[in-house]
Design a protein around this motif. Structure first.
Motif, PDB file in Angstrom:
ATOM      1  N   ARG A 184       0.863  -1.351   0.038  1.00  0.00           N
ATOM      2  CA  ARG A 184      -0.032  -0.146  -0.028  1.00  0.00           C
ATOM      3  C   ARG A 184       0.895   1.140  -0.192  1.00  0.00           C
ATOM      4  O   ARG A 184       0.560   2.223  -0.564  1.00  0.00           O
ATOM      5  N   GLY A 185       2.151   1.039   0.854  1.00  0.00           N
ATOM      6  CA  GLY A 185       2.896   2.213   0.511  1.00  0.00           C
ATOM      7  C   GLY A 185       3.478   2.605  -0.798  1.00  0.00           C
ATOM      8  O   GLY A 185       3.448   3.682  -1.080  1.00  0.00           O
ATOM      9  N   ASP A 186       3.697   1.466  -1.681  1.00  0.00           N
ATOM     10  CA  ASP A 186       3.848   1.622  -2.908  1.00  0.00           C
ATOM     11  C   ASP A 186       2.803   2.486  -3.694  1.00  0.00           C
ATOM     12  O   ASP A 186       2.990   3.184  -4.706  1.00  0.00           O
ATOM     13  N   GLY A 187       1.642   1.976  -3.394  1.00  0.00           N
ATOM     14  CA  GLY A 187       0.378   2.721  -4.105  1.00  0.00           C
ATOM     15  C   GLY A 187       0.347   4.262  -3.719  1.00  0.00           C
ATOM     16  O   GLY A 187      -0.104   4.790  -4.380  1.00  0.00           O
ATOM     17  N   VAL A 188       0.685   4.672  -2.377  1.00  0.00           N
ATOM     18  CA  VAL A 188       0.889   6.036  -2.016  1.00  0.00           C
ATOM     19  C   VAL A 188       1.776   6.653  -3.097  1.00  0.00           C
ATOM     20  O   VAL A 188       1.482   7.867  -3.390  1.00  0.00           O
ATOM     21  N   VAL A 189       2.923   5.880  -3.161  1.00  0.00           N
ATOM     22  CA  VAL A 189       3.996   6.482  -3.982  1.00  0.00           C
ATOM     23  C   VAL A 189       3.620   6.858  -5.502  1.00  0.00           C
ATOM     24  O   VAL A 189       3.992   7.993  -6.103  1.00  0.00           O
ATOM     25  N   ILE A 190       2.834   5.657  -6.048  1.00  0.00           N
ATOM     26  CA  ILE A 190       2.610   5.595  -7.422  1.00  0.00           C
ATOM     27  C   ILE A 190       1.365   6.946  -7.478  1.00  0.00           C
ATOM     28  O   ILE A 190       1.619   7.689  -8.622  1.00  0.00           O
ATOM     29  N   GLY A 191       0.484   7.116  -6.621  1.00  0.00           N
ATOM     30  CA  GLY A 191      -0.516   8.264  -6.641  1.00  0.00           C
ATOM     31  C   GLY A 191       0.177   9.463  -6.669  1.00  0.00           C
ATOM     32  O   GLY A 191      -0.372  10.202  -7.360  1.00  0.00           O
ATOM     33  N   ALA A 192       1.110   9.771  -5.692  1.00  0.00           N
ATOM     34  CA  ALA A 192       1.828  10.982  -5.445  1.00  0.00           C
ATOM     35  C   ALA A 192       2.441  11.284  -6.721  1.00  0.00           C
ATOM     36  O   ALA A 192       2.396  12.427  -7.145  1.00  0.00           O
ATOM     37  N   ALA A 193       3.017  10.303  -7.507  1.00  0.00           N
ATOM     38  CA  ALA A 193       3.830  10.654  -8.708  1.00  0.00           C
ATOM     39  C   ALA A 193       3.010  11.049  -9.930  1.00  0.00           C
ATOM     40  O   ALA A 193       3.174  11.912 -10.628  1.00  0.00           O
ATOM     41  N   VAL A 194       1.767  10.416  -9.910  1.00  0.00           N
ATOM     42  CA  VAL A 194       0.727  10.774 -10.894  1.00  0.00           C
ATOM     43  C   VAL A 194       0.365  12.263 -10.535  1.00  0.00           C
ATOM     44  O   VAL A 194      -0.056  13.205 -11.697  1.00  0.00           O
ATOM     45  N   VAL A 195      -0.203  12.521  -9.405  1.00  0.00           N
ATOM     46  CA  VAL A 195      -0.386  13.972  -9.163  1.00  0.00           C
ATOM     47  C   VAL A 195       0.412  15.177  -9.171  1.00  0.00           C
ATOM     48  O   VAL A 195       0.257  16.164  -9.999  1.00  0.00           O
ATOM     49  N   LEU A 196       1.801  14.652  -9.193  1.00  0.00           N
ATOM     50  CA  LEU A 196       3.053  15.579  -9.258  1.00  0.00           C
ATOM     51  C   LEU A 196       3.102  15.602 -10.899  1.00  0.00           C
ATOM     52  O   LEU A 196       3.431  16.978 -11.017  1.00  0.00           O
ATOM     53  N   PHE A 197       2.958  14.632 -11.816  1.00  0.00           N
ATOM     54  CA  PHE A 197       2.981  15.125 -12.946  1.00  0.00           C
ATOM     55  C   PHE A 197       1.886  15.868 -13.461  1.00  0.00           C
ATOM     56  O   PHE A 197       2.066  16.781 -14.461  1.00  0.00           O
ATOM     57  N   ILE A 198       0.625  15.712 -12.973  1.00  0.00           N
ATOM     58  CA  ILE A 198      -0.509  16.717 -13.340  1.00  0.00           C
ATOM     59  C   ILE A 198      -0.048  18.046 -13.027  1.00  0.00           C
ATOM     60  O   ILE A 198      -0.501  18.995 -13.671  1.00  0.00           O
ATOM     61  N   ALA A 199       0.449  18.227 -11.629  1.00  0.00           N
ATOM     62  CA  ALA A 199       0.568  19.666 -11.317  1.00  0.00           C
ATOM     63  C   ALA A 199       1.631  20.500 -12.127  1.00  0.00           C
ATOM     64  O   ALA A 199       1.466  21.596 -12.098  1.00  0.00           O
ATOM     65  N   SER A 200       2.603  19.507 -12.718  1.00  0.00           N
ATOM     66  CA  SER A 200       3.716  20.270 -13.467  1.00  0.00           C
ATOM     67  C   SER A 200       2.925  21.081 -14.571  1.00  0.00           C
ATOM     68  O   SER A 200       3.573  22.105 -15.128  1.00  0.00           O
TER      69      SER A 200
END
Length: 285
Positions: A8-24
């Protein structure tokens, strides 16, 4: 790549990376122009900001996920997961000071900071928080579903079936490590040649009414056997280092080839060997 090893921690990391890409792609500043046309910019218009916050965070997430799904991969003798954590913390550090230095932060900057906080928290806390160490794929089949797990050292009265169990439905019928396509029997195969005899079976082959659990055999009398783990557990290198070489996940069967005190030397399906230090609650085949 073993996707079932993701947590689940890896799931948090993956979700954060997706949000980071959108925020760029969102605006980095918020300007009130009073109705006039204003020139704003996103992270892709500033190479330094893009690489040090957004791309660095995404690279960190990729390294963490790859290290989890493909254990043992190293660069300059450092685990990929360690590089991923470093990139994640660096991304948060840069985003924090950048937003402080920005007089009027826009949606892209604010969302980017929140994403880097989640990314760094997931990267650092995953190995330490029990809730984040749980498997990400909750629907994975578990060995011996519907039956109570046999403790280490106990011989079940009947062979369990289940995902990954050698000879079970949906699993290869050949012995572990055999390449000739023959079925049944073999080194460490439950019920096959070289496997421990079932002490609970009578001379006629029928199991006794109640299986009597036995204590683990001494190391000198050790016989290889198949086993499954109730929860995800790390497999450490045989040289005693603290870096895991693989992760044992529920729903798969592994071969115990040696006993070292309370620990077991186990072998994965792809041939990697390591020491399983926590053997509590494992289910023998």
């Amino acid at each position: 790549m073993n996707i079932r090893s993701l947590t689940r921690g890896d799931g948090v990391v993956i979700g954060a990376a997706v949000v980071l890409f959108i925020a760029s792609f969102l605006s980095q500043i918020s300007v009130d122009c009073g109705g006039a046309n204003c020139q704003t910019f996103n992270a892709w218009d500033s190479l330094g900001r893009l690489m040090s916050i957004y791309i660095a965070g995404i690279i960190g997430a990729v390294l963490i996920v790859v290290a989890r799904a493909m254990p043992g991969r190293k660069v300059v003798n450092l685990d990929l997961g360690q590089f991923g954590v470093a990139f994640s913390v660096f991304s948060l550090w840069t985003a924090f000071w950048t937003i402080i230095d920005t007089p009027s932060a826009g949606a892209g900057m604010i969302l980017g900071l929140l994403a880097t906080i989640a990314l760094a928290a997931g990267a650092v806390a995953s190995p330490m928080v029990a809730a984040l160490k749980a498997p990400l794929v909750s629907g994975a089949p578990k060995p011996g579903a519907g039956a109570a797990p046999q403790p280490y050292g106990a011989q079940p009265g009947a062979q369990p079936g289940g995902y990954g169990y050698p000879g079970a439905a949906g699993a290869p019928t050949a012995a572990y490590g055999a390449g000739d396509g023959t079925s049944g029997g073999g080194y460490g195969y439950p019920g096959g040649a070289g496997a421990p005899a079932d002490p609970n079976a009578s001379q006629g082959g029928a199991p006794q009414a109640a299986a009597q659990p036995q204590a683990a055999a001494p190391a000198g009398d050790f016989q290889p056997f198949w086993f499954a783990v109730p929860v995800q557990r790390p497999l450490y290198a045989e040289d005693g280092s603290s870096t895991p070489v693989a992760d044992l996940t529920p729903g798969n069967w592994y071969l115990a080839v040696e006993q070292r005190g309370a620990a077991l030397v186990a072998q994965t399906q792809d041939g990697r060997r390591g020491v399983l230090q926590d053997t509590t609650g494992i289910q023998r085949g």
